[in-house]
Write a protein that holds these residues in place. Sequence first.
Motif, PDB file in Angstrom:
ATOM      1  N   GLY A 179      29.440  36.730  73.857  1.00  0.00           N
ATOM      2  CA  GLY A 179      28.607  37.887  74.151  1.00  0.00           C
ATOM      3  C   GLY A 179      29.457  39.055  74.592  1.00  0.00           C
ATOM      4  O   GLY A 179      30.632  38.897  74.932  1.00  0.00           O
ATOM      5  N   ALA A 180      28.887  40.220  74.567  1.00  0.00           N
ATOM      6  CA  ALA A 180      29.559  41.463  74.971  1.00  0.00           C
ATOM      7  C   ALA A 180      30.835  41.687  74.164  1.00  0.00           C
ATOM      8  O   ALA A 180      31.819  42.190  74.665  1.00  0.00           O
ATOM      9  CB  ALA A 180      29.854  41.454  76.467  1.00  0.00           C
ATOM     10  N   PRO A 240      28.309  39.120  69.127  1.00  0.00           N
ATOM     11  CA  PRO A 240      27.420  40.272  69.301  1.00  0.00           C
ATOM     12  C   PRO A 240      27.796  41.091  70.535  1.00  0.00           C
ATOM     13  O   PRO A 240      28.315  40.568  71.512  1.00  0.00           O
ATOM     14  CB  PRO A 240      26.035  39.635  69.496  1.00  0.00           C
ATOM     15  N   GLU A 241      27.526  42.386  70.457  1.00  0.00           N
ATOM     16  CA  GLU A 241      27.833  43.285  71.573  1.00  0.00           C
ATOM     17  C   GLU A 241      26.832  43.139  72.717  1.00  0.00           C
ATOM     18  O   GLU A 241      27.055  43.659  73.805  1.00  0.00           O
ATOM     19  CB  GLU A 241      27.857  44.742  71.092  1.00  0.00           C
ATOM     20  N   ASP A 242      25.735  42.442  72.482  1.00  0.00           N
ATOM     21  CA  ASP A 242      24.713  42.265  73.518  1.00  0.00           C
ATOM     22  C   ASP A 242      25.260  41.452  74.689  1.00  0.00           C
ATOM     23  O   ASP A 242      26.100  40.583  74.528  1.00  0.00           O
ATOM     24  CB  ASP A 242      23.491  41.531  72.954  1.00  0.00           C
ATOM     25  N   ARG A 243      24.760  41.747  75.874  1.00  0.00           N
ATOM     26  CA  ARG A 243      25.105  40.981  77.068  1.00  0.00           C
ATOM     27  C   ARG A 243      24.391  39.634  77.018  1.00  0.00           C
ATOM     28  O   ARG A 243      23.284  39.521  76.507  1.00  0.00           O
ATOM     29  CB  ARG A 243      24.668  41.718  78.332  1.00  0.00           C
ATOM     30  N   VAL A 244      25.032  38.635  77.584  1.00  0.00           N
ATOM     31  CA  VAL A 244      24.422  37.314  77.684  1.00  0.00           C
ATOM     32  C   VAL A 244      23.382  37.378  78.798  1.00  0.00           C
ATOM     33  O   VAL A 244      23.689  37.766  79.923  1.00  0.00           O
ATOM     34  CB  VAL A 244      25.491  36.246  77.996  1.00  0.00           C
ATOM     35  N   THR A 245      22.138  37.003  78.473  1.00  0.00           N
ATOM     36  CA  THR A 245      21.075  37.077  79.480  1.00  0.00           C
ATOM     37  C   THR A 245      20.911  35.772  80.245  1.00  0.00           C
ATOM     38  O   THR A 245      20.435  35.773  81.371  1.00  0.00           O
ATOM     39  CB  THR A 245      19.730  37.462  78.830  1.00  0.00           C
TER      40      THR A 245
END
Length: 121
Positions: A20-21, A28-33
């Motif tokens: 993540g990030a 993916p550029e998304d943050r890990v939730t």
Amino acid sequence: MLCAFGASFLLVGVFPADPGAGFPAGAPEDRVTSLSAHGTVHMLSGTVGYLALCVAFLVLARHFAALRQRGWTFFARLTPVGVLAGFAASATTVVAFTAGAGLSLLGLSAVTARLTHPARQ
């Protein structure tokens, strides 16, 4: 403290981080939730290990201070500050985490070299 740091490296190697990030490359550029079980072990082990390393630097600072080696005392006191600042800033960029981790390993290498090859007087 250094044994705890070493043990943490073994654990983070066995339990990989969640992608993540943008880490690792191609993630993916998304943050890990939410973290997986292995991601949780990785994060907790790394946290404990790097905190142990920071404490080791502070202990080494006392050693260098007792020897009146001001430069090494300053270095050993400043390194944990840089490491923790890098990790705190990692919430905004992976580069900050990498800088903090790299600084800690460079600092450990420098202090190890200094202690194993003392200056001739």
